[in-house]
Design a protein around this motif. Sequence first.
Motif, PDB file in Angstrom:
ATOM      1  N   ARG A 152       0.730  -1.090   0.032  1.00 47.28           N
ATOM      2  CA  ARG A 152       0.257   0.253   0.049  1.00 47.28           C
ATOM      3  C   ARG A 152       1.052   1.277  -0.484  1.00 47.28           C
ATOM      4  O   ARG A 152       1.948   1.013   1.093  1.00 47.28           O
ATOM      5  CB  ARG A 152      -0.931  -0.310   1.030  1.00 47.28           C
ATOM      6  CG  ARG A 152      -1.348  -1.380   1.490  1.00 47.28           C
ATOM      7  CD  ARG A 152      -3.051  -1.378   2.418  1.00 47.28           C
ATOM      8  NE  ARG A 152      -1.526  -1.154   4.068  1.00 47.28           N
ATOM      9  CZ  ARG A 152      -1.772  -2.287   4.588  1.00 47.28           C
ATOM     10  NH1 ARG A 152      -1.407  -3.157   3.856  1.00 47.28           N
ATOM     11  NH2 ARG A 152      -0.472  -1.909   5.614  1.00 47.28           N
ATOM     12  N   HIS A 158      -0.236   5.134   0.047  1.00 44.76           N
ATOM     13  CA  HIS A 158      -1.123   6.210   1.250  1.00 44.76           C
ATOM     14  C   HIS A 158      -0.563   7.204   0.766  1.00 44.76           C
ATOM     15  O   HIS A 158       0.770   7.794   1.623  1.00 44.76           O
ATOM     16  CB  HIS A 158      -2.357   6.325   1.896  1.00 44.76           C
ATOM     17  CG  HIS A 158      -2.866   4.203   1.647  1.00 44.76           C
ATOM     18  ND1 HIS A 158      -3.158   3.773   2.611  1.00 44.76           N
ATOM     19  CD2 HIS A 158      -2.499   3.754   0.492  1.00 44.76           C
ATOM     20  CE1 HIS A 158      -4.444   3.047   2.061  1.00 44.76           C
ATOM     21  NE2 HIS A 158      -3.914   3.157   1.180  1.00 44.76           N
ATOM     22  N   LYS A 208      -5.213   7.294  -2.221  1.00 47.29           N
ATOM     23  CA  LYS A 208      -4.721   5.710  -1.948  1.00 47.29           C
ATOM     24  C   LYS A 208      -4.050   5.601  -3.620  1.00 47.29           C
ATOM     25  O   LYS A 208      -4.886   4.761  -4.481  1.00 47.29           O
ATOM     26  CB  LYS A 208      -5.864   4.718  -1.858  1.00 47.29           C
ATOM     27  CG  LYS A 208      -6.516   4.602  -0.634  1.00 47.29           C
ATOM     28  CD  LYS A 208      -7.673   4.183  -0.556  1.00 47.29           C
ATOM     29  CE  LYS A 208      -8.395   3.870   1.409  1.00 47.29           C
ATOM     30  NZ  LYS A 208      -9.236   3.458   1.999  1.00 47.29           N
ATOM     31  N   ASP A 241      -3.201   0.131  -3.314  1.00 38.40           N
ATOM     32  CA  ASP A 241      -3.898  -0.108  -2.492  1.00 38.40           C
ATOM     33  C   ASP A 241      -3.987  -1.627  -1.958  1.00 38.40           C
ATOM     34  O   ASP A 241      -4.614  -2.113  -3.127  1.00 38.40           O
ATOM     35  CB  ASP A 241      -5.802   0.406  -3.027  1.00 38.40           C
ATOM     36  CG  ASP A 241      -6.221   0.472  -1.459  1.00 38.40           C
ATOM     37  OD1 ASP A 241      -5.363   0.859   0.329  1.00 38.40           O
ATOM     38  OD2 ASP A 241      -7.306   0.517  -1.107  1.00 38.40           O
TER      39      ASP A 241
END
Length: 531
Positions: free
Chosen positions: A276, A278, A294, A297
């Motif tokens: 991930r 972000h 995001k 993700d």
Amino acid sequence: MTPLLQVSDLSVAFGARRVVRDLSFTLHAGETLALVGESGSGKSVSALSVLRLLPPGGHNPEGRVVLDGTDVLAADEGALRRLRGGVAGMVFQEPMTSLNPLHSIARQVGEAITLHRPMSGEALRARILELLRDAGLPNAEERLNAYPHQLSGGQRQRVMIAAALANDPKLLIADEPTTALDVTIQAQILELLASLKGRLGMAMLLITHDLGIVRRHADRVVVMKDGEAVEQGRTAEVFAAPKHPYTRMLLATDPRGRPAPVPEAAPVVLAAEAVRVHFPIRRGLLRRTVGHVKAVDGVTLSIRQGETVGMVGESGSGKTTLGLALLRLERSQGGIRFDGRDLQPLSQGRLRPLRRRMQIVFQDPYGSLSPRLSAGEVIGEGLEVHEPGLTRATREAAVRRALEEVGLDPAMADRYPHEFSGGQRQRIAIARALVLKPRLLVLDEPTSALDVSVQAQVVDLLRELQVRHQLAYLFISHDLRVVRAMAHRIIVLKDGRMVEEGEAEQLTAAPSQPYTRALMAAAFDLKAIPV
């Protein structure tokens, strides 16, 4: 029938160097003529000469260009103003540099209108909206006060089209109108141009190096090489039976073939689990975090020795961000293991010895090569960092071997990046990575800026190097034809998430997800599969 545009014996010189030689062609109302050829063939210079848009000083068009009955090369400024925008509109290759970054799109489209007809107030606003809607700009009314940087590439191209159509021109000149766009946006723009041409009865002069576009959209084609027209005729006839060797070469350069099979016992080089990335969204005086973008993700993937995993998706899907995260060049969460070793807890100091084993080749070879270093210095720089104990002679020998491996003459080592072609610069970027003998290469759009013939050469080179050194590739691209020729498996990303994964041949032939089907239909000119 009198042609709308007649070009006779056009020659253009930049100082003492002729870049266009004795070019002749005609274009009739309602017809699409394509000028095709590789970079430097004279396509764009010829198109700019039609409206005398070449910069003054040292650029001397000769011959005859007659547009709507006006001799362009002999016309005064008043006649040229009537032709530019009034008789012929132009869509330039890169809308971000063609649009004024300080003016709203409403002002820029409005300016194109008012230069040729007096209009203001509500009438002008209504006409701007009409043009933007005709050009397919979504939520046009809400975007009137937007600036170019606030729009996507496809949206900026639609604004350019709206401005070009402001005065119902008889001719639309489109210079590489889809080069920097994703395949689905390319298809939308081309469908839009074809629809507008049919509805308005325009002629179109299309400049491109994409032969697939020419095959689908052009009535006639002129093939250019080194400033000369080497062949021209009806598109279907030229494509079916090309007469000139250069035309035959262009038609044969679509990336073909498949990569060598991966041995069953090949070990996993890179494994990622639920990665991930972000990016925080901060607002207010105190810059508090109010949300996250995001970018990536929860993506899971693995790459084995000798395997190529292709990663595709539109701009903003997270492809490049994921590639950087897997090399620990971007902060991320989730598991990343390289050669069985967990990379996430490693400090930069402990990570540094592993860097030589995982390398990256960037999209723009010119931007990623230092203009102050020679090719030999660029390639040898990594050796200085990772093997400081090497003698100068040993390092230079390694640089020579790397140049030979990518098909370049070692005698070129003393040249600087600007002295090489785009394909040669990309080979230097590959040599810079290979000299460190990596196990993993992340290739970020390595062929997007190259001509079709050079693309095919780079694909062949990468496949050959993979077999020779058993390299693992993560191949990031929006060009699905190149990915199909390079990859064993393909991962499709959308909005940072993996929407589909599968063997390359199966996924391109029978995608299961609606988004993947749309990508494949746009790339391979397939009929859209109902979703």
